[in-house]
Scaffold this active site. Structure first.
Site, PDB file in Angstrom:
ATOM      1  N   SER A 168       0.444  -1.087   0.172  1.00  0.00           N
ATOM      2  CA  SER A 168       0.217  -0.060   0.046  1.00  0.00           C
ATOM      3  C   SER A 168       0.787   1.192  -0.149  1.00  0.00           C
ATOM      4  CB  SER A 168      -0.671  -0.166   1.275  1.00  0.00           C
ATOM      5  OG  SER A 168      -0.118   0.004   2.662  1.00  0.00           O
ATOM      6  N   LYS A 222       1.889   4.318   7.223  1.00  0.00           N
ATOM      7  CA  LYS A 222       1.304   5.336   6.412  1.00  0.00           C
ATOM      8  C   LYS A 222       1.102   6.749   6.684  1.00  0.00           C
ATOM      9  CE  LYS A 222      -2.030   1.971   5.003  1.00  0.00           C
ATOM     10  NZ  LYS A 222      -1.244   0.795   5.238  1.00  0.00           N
TER      11      LYS A 222
END
Length: 232
Positions: free
Chosen positions: A152, A190
């Site tokens: 991701s 993230k």
């Protein structure tokens, strides 16, 4: 008194540290002293270390520091002398110049704490191993490493199997890549965003959606300081 070879080696190490901040390699020391093998260098270094003239820096490969020089050498000691010299010891007075840079070829061992998700959060694993890391990749502060699992964050250049080098901190600014601990159980890597009292964890892959949590559900565990990648 030092032997001639011990004196030559000590002076060579000190000169290289002053010029470049980098400890000479055993091969370079062997050539500089015209020795036939590296075992001779090992013996000289051990003798200098035992007599308190140098020390090996802990958790670092090929890193030496000069603690003192013979009184007749005329060479100023390294930055360590200021911390180690005491009155009446006969050591050369400490240099007042700026501290020497950290050797660029230092390798520091930092904790490797399992795997971290760069996709859907997974359980943060606590490992027992250590990961050797070039000191040049790390700044000040305490660091640890996590192995990246998932894709991701590929648009940020973070790939599955990379080692994320993380500076331990509980604070981060919006837009920084962080290790987020979610509900005290799961960890993910993230981008951090805050909006309307919520925390948004953004991926760097258009195939993934942002993850939104209450501010009390997410704890910053560190922020990305660097990456290591193995090519097989």
């Amino acid at each position: 008194m030092l032997t001639r070879k011990q004196h030559e080696l000590l002076r060579f190490i000190q000169t290289r540290l002053e010029e470049s901040g980098i400890s000479p390699s055993f091969e370079e020391m062997k050539e500089a002293l015209d020795l036939k093998s590296k075992s001779g260098v090992h013996r000289l270094i051990s003798a200098l270390e035992e007599r308190g003239f140098i020390r090996r820096l802990p958790n670092r490969a090929r890193a030496l520091e000069v603690l003192r020089q013979p009184e007749d050498s005329g060479t100023a000691p390294s930055r360590a002398a200021a911390a180690n010299a005491n009155e009446g010891t006969g050591l050369v007075p400490p240099s007042r110049s700026a501290p020497a840079p950290v050797p660029a070829n230092d390798v520091i061992e930092i904790p490797l704490h399992g795997r971290i998700a760069a996709g859907v959060p997974i359980e943060a694993l606590e490992g027992q191993s250590m990961l050797p890391v070039p000191a040049a990749l790390l700044g000040s502060g305490e660091h640890y490493a996590l192995e990246v699992s998932g894709d991701s964050m590929i648009e940020a250049g973070i790939l599955d199997g990379d080692f994320a080098l993380v500076k331990r901190t509980n604070h981060a600014r919006d837009g920084e890549i962080i290790v987020a601990l979610i509900r005290g159980e799961e960890a993910t890597l993230k981008y951090l965003r805050r909006e309307n009292g919520m925390v948004r964890l953004d991926p760097a892959n258009a195939a993934y959606e942002p993850q939104i949590y209450g501010s009390d559900e997410v704890e910053v565990q560190g922020k990305l300081a660097g990456l290591l990648r193995r090519y097989n």
